[in-house]
Design an enzyme around this catalytic site. Structure first.
Site: not given
Length: 477
Positions: A184, A398, A304
């Protein structure tokens, strides 16, 4: 436990299951007083042996808002000396093993190296010296002021990598075989490190997990600083912000950035094209060869969006009208909803929008980066994490892959996202590929080429898929 000498003084860690762990080693001076909005400064040498049994202080931050706070534990450790790092190694002082440096995510305003799923013992067990680090976050790390340098958090990361370069041999690591990896905002940072002339020579390989090469102008990034200044009722200068109590500053930051997420947008923090650390936008610099000669492994997770869309019920509140409004506002291809729906029979409008946003923000930019590097020096490999978690209907959301990469599925942090039945064999395969890449630059599948090979870690194990969902990707070309 033996004592290790570093450039600033000796440190003593602990031995856990045959692995030596050193936690909370300072790599730069505490960013307080005149150093609060300044570039990282050298650590003053210490007297005696520094005990490193516990994690060091975390950077000032706000906790994740509900409902993410129940899924993403984010320890807060008080103290000023937040510019610290941790080292896990099997045999300190012996050999020259590959080094992996983990840069945590958290939208540049949350997270730390103390998260349980980031424990580096499995990497050390398998012949890697694992380093993880803290860096300044939020307004103190990524504020934009007329009287202070930008990208302070990125400067911190470079300072930590310089510490690794200077000291890691004493822990059994090879300073000429360093791989940076992150997820990320950590991957976003690594893309910037690949583009930054200040980071040249500090690492040999890079892994980007669910983060694309992006940065904005000073003017755009300064909007968040200005919004926080309005809440504080002070001028938007580093000098004035440094006079504000830290708790008050964090409260203003929370109010100014409420509601924003990396996928849905809103006010937040960004890396900045500043003419110094980042002379130009990372995507442009990478396309022009700034990462030539560096091996890169990159990819993301199939779903995600579900980390932000599902826990709070947003996915169910999005109807067809909202879907089409988002298409217009985001200037998405007009055919996109139909193309995505054809591959997802029965998907709701919220799921269609989530898949589109995932591709636009993450998958497509990462594919573009792989394409830009395909014929340049330095190998490129692409992966996709597709195992669907049964927890809260998160599927391959995610951050889900982190416990697999670290081979830490049993930690409480990982269990929150995976549940108790996550396949250990998949974690072993993914972890083994990361170790192989860090060791020799080859994770075990074909490098990126015109056939678009993607190692896919899914419910049926690990297998190469060529050009997955190509019709959808081409929509964004």
């Amino acid at each position: 436990m033996s004592v290790i000498d570093t450039a600033c003084g000796p440190v003593r860690g602990t031995v856990e299951g045959g692995i030596a762990a050193f936690r909370g080693i300072p790599y730069a001076a505490a960013p307080v007083g005149p150093l609060r909005f300044a570039p990282p400064a050298p650590v003053p040498p210490w007297d005696g042996v520094l005990e490193t049994a516990a994690f060091g202080p975390t950077a000032p931050k706000n906790p994740y808002p509900p409902p993410l706070d129940a899924l993403l534990p984010d320890p807060e450790i008080p103290g000023d000396a937040c510019l610290n790092l941790n080292v896990w190694t099997a045999t300190p002082g012996e050999g020259a093993r590959p080094v992996m440096v983990w840069i945590h995510g958290g939208a540049l305003r949350g997270g730390s190296s103390a998260v349980g799923s980031y424990d580096g013992r499995a990497f050390a067990r398998d012949g890697v010296v694992l380093v993880s680090l803290n860096y300044r976050l939020g307004i103190e790390g990524f504020g934009v002021f007329p009287d202070a340098p930008a990208n302070l958090g990125l400067r911190d990361q470079i300072a930590a990598l310089a510490w690794v370069r200077a000291n890691i041999r004493a822990f059994g690591g090879d300073p000429d075989n360093v791989t940076v990896f992150g997820e990320s905002a950590g991957a976003l940072s690594i893309a910037a490190l690949l583009a930054s002339p200040r980071a040249k020579g500090l690492f040999r390989r890079a892994i980007l997990q669910s983060g694309a090469p992006t940065a904005v102008t000073r003017t755009e990034a300064a909007r968040t600083t200005t919004a926080i200044a309005r809440h504080l009722r002070v001028p938007a200068t580093a000098r004035d912000f440094a006079r504000v109590d830290r708790a008050q500053l964090l409260a203003a930051q929370r109010a100014a950035t409420a509601g924003g997420t990396p996928l849905t947008g809103g006010r937040g923090f960004h890396l900045v094209v500043d003419g110094d650390i980042l002379p130009q936008a990372p995507a442009a610099a990478l396309a022009q060869g700034s990462s030539d000669g560096i091996d890169v492994l990159l990819g993301g997770n199939t779903d995600e969006y579900r980390l932000w869309f599902v826990p709070g019920g947003l996915v169910d509140r999005i109807g067809n009208a909202a879907l089409w409004a988002a298409v217009l506002k985001g200037r998405a291809p007009w055919r996109a909803p139909g193309v995505y729906r054809a591959a997802r029979p029965g998907a709701s409008p919220g799921e269609i929008l989530g898949a589109m946003v995932t591709d636009k923000v993450l998958r497509v930019p990462l594919n573009r980066l792989a394409d830009a590097r395909a014929d340049r020096p330095g190998r490129t490999f692409v992966y996709e994490f597709a195992w669907p978690s049964p927890q809260h209907d998160l599927r391959a959301c995610h951050a889900l892959e982190i416990g697999f990469v670290f081979d830490n599925l049993g930690t409480p942090d990982s269990l929150l996202l995976t549940g108790p039945a996550a396949p250990r064999s998949l974690a072993e395969a993914m972890h083994r590929a990361w170790v192989a890449f860090a060791s020799g630059g080859d994770p075990g599948w074909p490098r990126w080429n015109t056939e678009r090979p993607v190692m896919t870690y899914g419910a049926d194990g690990a297998r190469v898929v060529h050009a997955p969902r190509e019709r959808e990707r081409r929509l964004w070309s």
